[in-house]
Design a protein around this motif. Structure first.
Motif, short mmCIF file in Angstrom:
data_model
loop_
_atom_site.label_atom_id
_atom_site.label_comp_id
_atom_site.label_asym_id
_atom_site.label_seq_id
_atom_site.Cartn_x
_atom_site.Cartn_y
_atom_site.Cartn_z
N MET A 191 0.83 -1.19 0.00
CA MET A 191 0.00 0.00 0.00
C MET A 191 0.86 1.24 0.00
O MET A 191 2.07 1.18 -0.05
CB MET A 191 -0.90 -0.04 1.22
CG MET A 191 -1.67 -1.35 1.26
SD MET A 191 -2.85 -1.46 2.57
CE MET A 191 -3.35 -3.18 2.41
N ALA A 250 -1.09 1.21 -4.26
CA ALA A 250 -1.64 0.03 -3.61
C ALA A 250 -1.52 -1.15 -4.56
O ALA A 250 -1.75 -1.01 -5.76
CB ALA A 250 -3.10 0.27 -3.25
N PHE A 297 -2.56 -5.26 -4.80
CA PHE A 297 -3.23 -6.39 -4.16
C PHE A 297 -3.80 -7.34 -5.20
O PHE A 297 -4.07 -6.97 -6.34
CB PHE A 297 -4.34 -5.91 -3.21
CG PHE A 297 -5.30 -4.94 -3.82
CD1 PHE A 297 -5.05 -3.59 -3.76
CD2 PHE A 297 -6.44 -5.39 -4.46
CE1 PHE A 297 -5.93 -2.68 -4.33
CE2 PHE A 297 -7.33 -4.49 -5.03
CZ PHE A 297 -7.07 -3.13 -4.97
N VAL A 320 -6.40 -9.63 -7.06
CA VAL A 320 -7.84 -9.77 -7.35
C VAL A 320 -7.96 -10.95 -8.30
O VAL A 320 -7.47 -10.88 -9.43
CB VAL A 320 -8.42 -8.51 -8.00
CG1 VAL A 320 -9.87 -8.75 -8.41
CG2 VAL A 320 -8.33 -7.32 -7.06
N GLY A 321 -8.58 -12.01 -7.82
CA GLY A 321 -8.64 -13.21 -8.64
C GLY A 321 -7.22 -13.64 -8.96
O GLY A 321 -6.36 -13.70 -8.10
N GLY A 322 -6.95 -13.90 -10.23
CA GLY A 322 -5.62 -14.35 -10.63
C GLY A 322 -4.70 -13.23 -11.09
O GLY A 322 -3.61 -13.49 -11.58
N GLU A 323 -5.14 -11.98 -10.94
CA GLU A 323 -4.31 -10.85 -11.35
C GLU A 323 -3.87 -10.05 -10.13
O GLU A 323 -4.43 -10.21 -9.04
CB GLU A 323 -5.10 -9.91 -12.29
CG GLU A 323 -5.56 -10.54 -13.58
CD GLU A 323 -4.52 -10.45 -14.69
OE1 GLU A 323 -3.36 -10.05 -14.40
OE2 GLU A 323 -4.86 -10.79 -15.84
N LEU A 359 -3.65 -6.22 -8.92
CA LEU A 359 -4.16 -4.90 -9.26
C LEU A 359 -3.28 -3.83 -8.61
O LEU A 359 -2.83 -3.98 -7.48
CB LEU A 359 -5.59 -4.75 -8.76
CG LEU A 359 -6.40 -3.67 -9.47
CD1 LEU A 359 -6.82 -4.14 -10.85
CD2 LEU A 359 -7.62 -3.30 -8.65
N VAL A 375 -3.30 0.30 -7.79
CA VAL A 375 -4.19 1.46 -7.73
C VAL A 375 -3.46 2.63 -7.08
O VAL A 375 -2.79 2.46 -6.05
CB VAL A 375 -5.47 1.17 -6.92
CG1 VAL A 375 -6.44 2.34 -7.01
CG2 VAL A 375 -6.15 -0.10 -7.41
N THR A 376 -3.59 3.80 -7.67
CA THR A 376 -2.93 4.99 -7.14
C THR A 376 -3.87 6.17 -7.24
O THR A 376 -4.75 6.21 -8.11
CB THR A 376 -1.61 5.26 -7.90
OG1 THR A 376 -0.97 6.40 -7.33
CG2 THR A 376 -1.87 5.53 -9.38
N ILE A 412 -5.37 0.09 -16.68
CA ILE A 412 -6.74 -0.35 -17.01
C ILE A 412 -7.60 0.87 -17.32
O ILE A 412 -8.39 0.85 -18.26
CB ILE A 412 -7.36 -1.10 -15.81
CG1 ILE A 412 -6.65 -2.41 -15.54
CG2 ILE A 412 -8.85 -1.34 -16.06
CD1 ILE A 412 -7.15 -3.11 -14.28
N THR A 444 -7.75 8.80 -9.88
CA THR A 444 -7.37 7.45 -9.46
C THR A 444 -7.05 6.67 -10.71
O THR A 444 -7.84 6.67 -11.66
CB THR A 444 -8.52 6.77 -8.70
OG1 THR A 444 -8.87 7.57 -7.57
CG2 THR A 444 -8.13 5.37 -8.24
N LEU A 491 -5.92 2.88 -12.26
CA LEU A 491 -5.87 1.44 -11.98
C LEU A 491 -5.09 0.74 -13.08
O LEU A 491 -5.20 1.10 -14.26
CB LEU A 491 -7.28 0.85 -11.94
CG LEU A 491 -8.22 1.40 -10.87
CD1 LEU A 491 -9.16 2.42 -11.47
CD2 LEU A 491 -9.01 0.27 -10.24
N VAL A 533 -2.96 -3.32 -14.05
CA VAL A 533 -2.65 -4.69 -13.64
C VAL A 533 -1.15 -4.91 -13.77
O VAL A 533 -0.50 -4.39 -14.69
CB VAL A 533 -3.40 -5.76 -14.47
CG1 VAL A 533 -4.86 -5.80 -14.10
CG2 VAL A 533 -3.23 -5.52 -15.95
#
Lengths: 325, 325
Positions: free
Chosen positions: B5, B45, B47, B49-52, B54, B56-57, B96, B148, B150, B152
């Motif tokens: 994070m 950040a 973390f 999610v599922g098999g990816e 992610l 995020v900033t 993304i 923000t 996002l 992968v």
């Protein structure tokens, strides 16, 4: 749903520049032209990542616009968290965490905000993932705070605003108008009835209800800008007409005690926002997993109609927060 | 990396309230106590999610703080996109999309911003996913805009600030100081040399370089607050000492033409931010996939040391944007 997107309009104490806002959102829609964009008309961005469906929403609050200058900073923090999580609730999402964009105020305010943020996040068991801080350059009149909330869908398809079907009933999860009544009290510096003041200052994001409802609804959103305006948006997104029965709108006993139960008080309750109840469309005979109140019905056509016990009622000049209240 | 994070400190024209900012970030660190939080010290950040994975900033810009009052709104839009994507670049992420939190200004400014935003997003092939607009309540002195972003991860583990190893070389991907020189020009209303002015107004997020470097670096971040400050953060996060050779810092010919090449101009180049070059640690003999400049070395210990061709040089009183420039 593989992917949808949003452009939110959030209720506020004051909506200067609404014409500009509509124009700006129209420009944003021109940018978000991807097939998956859905015209930026949903409550949150929804897209697939790694086999999961991610839900992302961003809300911004401005001092003097979304909170009173003498507001309790902890209430501001609570509300910022709540309005973001409410958008996740409308998608039936389970929160992953939030990011904060924070414009510094004075030390005391910032400390109280931080304590309130800790409390609000703990209350909903949502972690702080990160964010950004900035000074206000000496101008603190328009301090603003933004929050981005992320969640994962618990249900496929993820509810959207546009899925209402002909014959569906329009439901709301609870009483409307309490936040407006609480706002009026807060403006006058009153703290009671506390349920009403809290409805404005400390709305509860209906995460569990949203997750329970997601599999059974045809369309869902949260009521941030007022029942009439938000229901008309759901109808427009679904390509249908919606008729709302004013007499069926649930009012709290506290609201009735203060404002009585008449057409005027009901009109106020349906045309002010900030209640953050969930609004959803479901088949008329659905067995619902949570208590909800039937307030209207979808049919072929377009637009919003208002009745009271079957008698047509003129729509108010402003349906909700869109038009400059 | 399963999850990390961030708490960003972004460079600005003016850093009023920095003491408050440090105090506020300290409070945020108390909130973000999860094992995965990493003390809110990374660029984004991260973390699963599922098999990816992610990324995020969130970055916030304030009128009069992060952009000049007479700035071109399209430049502001470009920079907002660029600084957010630069954080994704530092993680080797593929974008993304972005969400925008926008406080309305006057119509002309808003239209120019929207056009600039469309241009900036198209330039980086990044979709607008959604966002929020709000009025400024009549006070437009401190309009703020948040974004923000996002993405992968393209590489596992995702690079962080804390992975530098003893003996690693510290590299930077390109010239430093151009943004500072461009800022000085912009303040005086000058538009040339355009490369310098653009370095401040229109930084390029190094997404492709970030993705190429991610698999071979031990640590990576973008330089938003100045080489000295950001390198000292990487060293601190990695539990190491870093020594930077002032003579090895790459300067552009435009920068040298304007500021000469001497200790003073080099000190300015390493202690001002906004260049958004990538800073990374890699083993001394790595074959790098992109051109980069070795500017320092990690060793056992703590802190930052500065040399010039092997001779110790006193650190400046302020390492970068942290301290109120």
């Amino acid at each position: 749903m593989d992917c949808s997107m949003l452009w939110q309009r959030k209720s506020g104490l004051d909506h200067n520049g609404m014409t500009s806002e509509s124009a700006f959102i129209a420009l944003m829609r021109q940018i978000a032209t991807g097939a998956a964009a859905r015209g930026l008309q949903d409550d949150a961005a929804v897209f697939a990542v790694g086999g999961e469906t991610l839900i992302v929403t961003h809300d911004m609050m401005v001092q003097g616009v979304h909170w009173l200058y003498d507001a309790n900073p902890a209430d501001v923090a609570w509300k910022l968290v709540a309005v973001n999580l409410s958008d996740l609730a409308a998608k039936g999402a389970r929160p992953i965490g939030v990011l904060l964009g924070y414009m510094l105020g004075d030390d005391e305010w910032d400390r109280a905000f931080a304590a309130g943020l800790a409390n609000a996040l703990a209350a909903h068991d949502v972690p702080l993932l990160g964010g950004d801080t900035t000074g206000a350059g000496g101008h603190t009149e328009t301090r603003s705070i933004g929050m981005t909330a992320l969640g994962v869908a618990t249900c496929d398809p993820v509810p959207s605003r546009n899925g209402a079907q002909v014959g569906d009933t329009l439901y709301v999860t609870g009483a409307l108008g309490d936040a407006k009544a609480g706002f009026d009290l807060a403006v006058r510096g009153e703290r009671n009835p506390v349920c009403l003041v809290n409805a404005f200052n400390r709305p509860i994001p209906l995460l569990v209800k949203g997750q329970s409802l997601a599999p059974v609804v045809n369309a869902m959103m949260d009521i941030s800008d007022g029942l009439l305006l938000d229901a008309s948006r759901m109808a427009a997104a679904s390509g249908l007409r919606v008729e709302i029965d004013l007499a069926s709108v649930p009012l709290s006993l506290d609201y009735i005690a203060l404002h009585h139960d008449n057409r005027e008080s009901r009109m106020i309750a349906v045309s002010w926002g900030d209640d953050y109840q969930l609004l959803f469309a479901a088949p008329a005979n659905s067995i619902l997993p949570v208590p909800a109140f039937a307030v209207g019905q979808f049919s072929q056509g377009a637009g919003l109609a208002l009745t009271e016990n079957g008698t047509p009622v003129d729509l108010p000049s402003t349906l909700g927060f869109e038009h400059g209240q």
